[in-house]
Design an enzyme around this catalytic site. Structure first.
Site, PDB file in Angstrom:
ATOM      1  N   GLY A  79      53.986  35.234  42.633  1.00 51.94           N
ATOM      2  CA  GLY A  79      54.517  36.208  43.578  1.00 51.94           C
ATOM      3  C   GLY A  79      55.563  35.560  44.475  1.00 51.94           C
ATOM      4  N   ASN A  86      49.162  41.810  53.011  1.00 48.65           N
ATOM      5  CA  ASN A  86      48.021  41.125  52.407  1.00 48.65           C
ATOM      6  C   ASN A  86      46.952  40.716  53.418  1.00 48.65           C
ATOM      7  OD1 ASN A  86      50.390  39.423  53.091  1.00 48.65           O
ATOM      8  ND2 ASN A  86      48.936  37.762  52.820  1.00 48.65           N
ATOM      9  N   SER A  91      51.976  40.062  41.069  1.00 50.44           N
ATOM     10  CA  SER A  91      51.413  38.783  40.645  1.00 50.44           C
ATOM     11  C   SER A  91      50.069  38.959  39.955  1.00 50.44           C
ATOM     12  CB  SER A  91      51.241  37.869  41.863  1.00 50.44           C
ATOM     13  OG  SER A  91      50.547  36.704  41.510  1.00 50.44           O
ATOM     14  N   HIS A 116      47.385  37.021  39.249  1.00 47.62           N
ATOM     15  CA  HIS A 116      46.073  36.531  39.669  1.00 47.62           C
ATOM     16  C   HIS A 116      45.498  37.354  40.834  1.00 47.62           C
ATOM     17  CE1 HIS A 116      46.741  34.285  43.502  1.00 47.62           C
ATOM     18  NE2 HIS A 116      47.990  34.354  43.102  1.00 47.62           N
ATOM     19  N   THR A 174      60.717  27.798  29.547  1.00 48.30           N
ATOM     20  CA  THR A 174      59.847  28.219  28.449  1.00 48.30           C
ATOM     21  C   THR A 174      58.687  29.022  29.010  1.00 48.30           C
ATOM     22  OG1 THR A 174      60.435  26.242  27.236  1.00 48.30           O
ATOM     23  CG2 THR A 174      58.473  27.418  26.486  1.00 48.30           C
ATOM     24  N   CYS A 224      43.409  27.115  63.580  1.00 49.37           N
ATOM     25  CA  CYS A 224      42.794  25.913  63.027  1.00 49.37           C
ATOM     26  C   CYS A 224      42.761  25.900  61.513  1.00 49.37           C
ATOM     27  CB  CYS A 224      41.380  25.741  63.553  1.00 49.37           C
ATOM     28  SG  CYS A 224      41.382  25.361  65.301  1.00 49.37           S
TER      29      CYS A 224
END
Lengths: 396, 142
Positions: free
Chosen positions: A71, A151, A199, A201, A237, A325
């Site tokens: 992505g 997201n 994307s 995944h 490729t 953090c």
């Protein structure tokens, strides 16, 4: 110990049918799709079949699909490729402030090479205003990029309304649909976009396979040069097994997206209610209705995100956090900052994203485990201590 | 989480000396909720020895672990010995911290210095403590 994975926004497992579809292409049908011999042709056919399936998922033509590795690559390709190819018409670009870094960072790079960028704010639910887009467009504007959904906070943007404006003004419109593809219906014509990132995944395909849709007739400058692959638009490729996997994941998503949406949103709502019933002083971030079905972004006052994450991990529960953090830059989420979340509370944020494999017992388990974690951390927190003392003295 | 040593995880999951001390001889609160770390350290002092220490912390795993460790390090020490406790000592006692978390050990040192400074002020004595202004919060900017 029960394992509950609630970080599907980070990645999803490869579906068994996807893995099965991929397997022949590692050692059996291992060819390079650019070769003329039978071994190469076999691989080429597989890639083209995957292209057709990916196109079908979003209502595009196969020749409008360009495969990439991720992505982030699709976003970089879109922003730089469209800007550079159309720069003779103008050098102004419009983004929202809550775009993914894979669009915000290339935008900064483009600014260094003579482009100007307007970063639009959102309201406190994360919505971009189509009016703001209209007002920001000048005769120098060549490209608008607004994400289909964010997201982190899950808010689904008014892409259809924005595309009516961009069409009217003759400006190209790209949308980052990495978070939505496979989870809500995505159709490039209904959305009215000229380019779209997705994307694999994110929707049960493998990592390493993604795509950029570019509407026929739209000019884009290749970013990875030096090969004939992807019709000369993106050298390298092809990762044949991964692209085959992407195609299969797209095929499954085409058939199941409505069910996926309904089933996960019901469980997500159950999780949200369960947490609200057991924990005080928490805020749900993002739009209450226009939201990704599997997304729950919640901030808890007086406690910090990483420490919640660590305790949840000890209980077998995997989630993400928007705290300073947990980010490598020690800055808290730019999305939460944009929507106006108090910086201290932003540090107490968890992002829980469900999947098709998440069950009702998993949700019950989280509802059982999270409230005591929050309470324990509150009892250790000087901020909570101060709040309690303040409340006590106020009621005297 | 593999970035944290087992000692850090232990102090995080089973922290020592969580709580408050009523009418403490010194209290120091340092940090900033905006940055994601706030530590409060309480000490009780008798005959110049710190005989009790407690803490409350809002922060990540390393923040909680360093707070817990610093209370362990000061208990039984004299005021003078406590003044010498450094962030490096806290981090070392924990078996080390990831580089990006070293600032938590600095905050623990500051919390201690702040509590000691408060002790001197409550005693009406001049404080030898130097608390660097805004130190320990240098964030690595991208």
């Amino acid at each position: 110990m029960r394992k509950v994975y609630l970080d599907h926004a980070a990645t999803t497992p490869v579906h068994p049918k996807v893995l099965e579809a991929m397997m022949p292409y590692f050692s059996g049908k291992f060819g390079n799709p650019s070769n003329l011999h039978d071994i190469g042709r076999e691989a080429k056919n597989a890639v083209e079949e995957a292209r057709a399936k990916t196109a079908l998922l979003i209502g595009a033509k196969p020749e409008e699909i360009f495969f990439t590795s991720s992505g982030a690559e699709s976003n970089n390709f879109a922003l730089k490729g469209l800007a550079q190819a159309n720069s003779q018409k103008g050098k102004h670009i419009i983004l929202s402030q809550i775009e993914h870094f894979s669009l915000l960072h290339p935008a900064k790079t483009l600014e260094k090479s003579g482009f100007t960028v307007t970063y639009l704010p959102t309201d406190k639910t994360g919505l971009v205003s189509p009016d703001d887009v209209a007002k920001a467009i000048t005769k120098e504007t060549i490209l608008v990029s607004i994400m289909h959904a964010n997201n982190e906070i899950g808010t689904i943007e008014p892409i259809e309304e924005i595309s009516r404006i961009t069409k009217e003004k003759g400006v190209l419109f790209h949308t980052d649909a990495v978070a939505t593809t496979g989870w809500v219906p995505v159709n490039v014509d209904s959305l009215g976009v000229d380019a779209l990132s997705l994307s694999g995944h994110q929707f049960y395909g493998p990592k390493g396979a993604a795509a950029l849709y570019v509407r026929k007739g739209v000019r884009i400058k290749p970013q990875i040069e030096g090969g004939i692959q992807e019709d000369g638009r993106r050298a390298g490729t092809e990762n044949v097994p991964a692209l085959v996997g992407l195609g299969k994941a797209a095929e499954l998503a085409s058939a199941e997206v409505q069910n996926r949406m309904h089933a996960t949103s019901q469980l997500r709502d159950k999780l949200q209610k369960g947490l609200q019933d057991h924990i005080e002083d928490m805020v749900i971030n993002g739009h209450p209705e226009r939201r990704l079905p599997h997304n729950l972004n919640v901030s808890f006052w007086y406690v910090e995100g990483e420490s919640m994450l660590l305790f949840l991990n000890m209980e077998g529960i995997s989630v993400s956090s928007g705290s300073a953090c947990t980010s490598r830059s020690l800055k808290s989420s730019h999305v939460l900052t944009c929507i106006g979340t108090d910086a201290a509370v932003a540090n107490g944020t968890l992002l829980l994203t469900l999947g098709t494999g998440t069950g009702a017992e998993d949700v019950d388990y989280v509802i059982e485990k999270l409230p005591p974690i929050v309470q324990r951390l509150r009892e250790m927190s000087p901020l909570y201590e101060d709040m309690v003392k303040k409340k006590r003295s106020a009621t005297r | 989480m593999e970035q944290y040593s087992s000692k850090v995880m232990d102090h995080f999951a089973h922290p020592h000396n969580v709580g408050e001390i009523e009418n403490a001889d010194g209290v120091g609160t340092v940090g900033n909720p905006v940055c994601g770390d706030v530590m409060r350290l309480y000490i009780r002092v008798e005959n110049n020895i710190i005989n009790d220490a407690k803490f409350k912390t809002f922060g990540c795993g390393a923040a909680i672990a360093t707070s817990s460790m610093v209370t362990d390090l000061v208990k039984g020490k004299s005021i003078d010995e406590a003044l010498k406790i450094s962030n490096a000592a806290v981090a070392e006692a924990l078996g080390g911290l990831p580089k990006v978390k070293m600032h938590c050990s600095v905050l623990a040192e500051e919390a201690l210095k702040s509590a000691l400074d408060d002790y001197y002020k409550k005693q009406g004595k001049p404080s030898p403590v130097q608390i660097p202004a805004e130190a320990g919060h240098e964030h690595e900017m991208e």
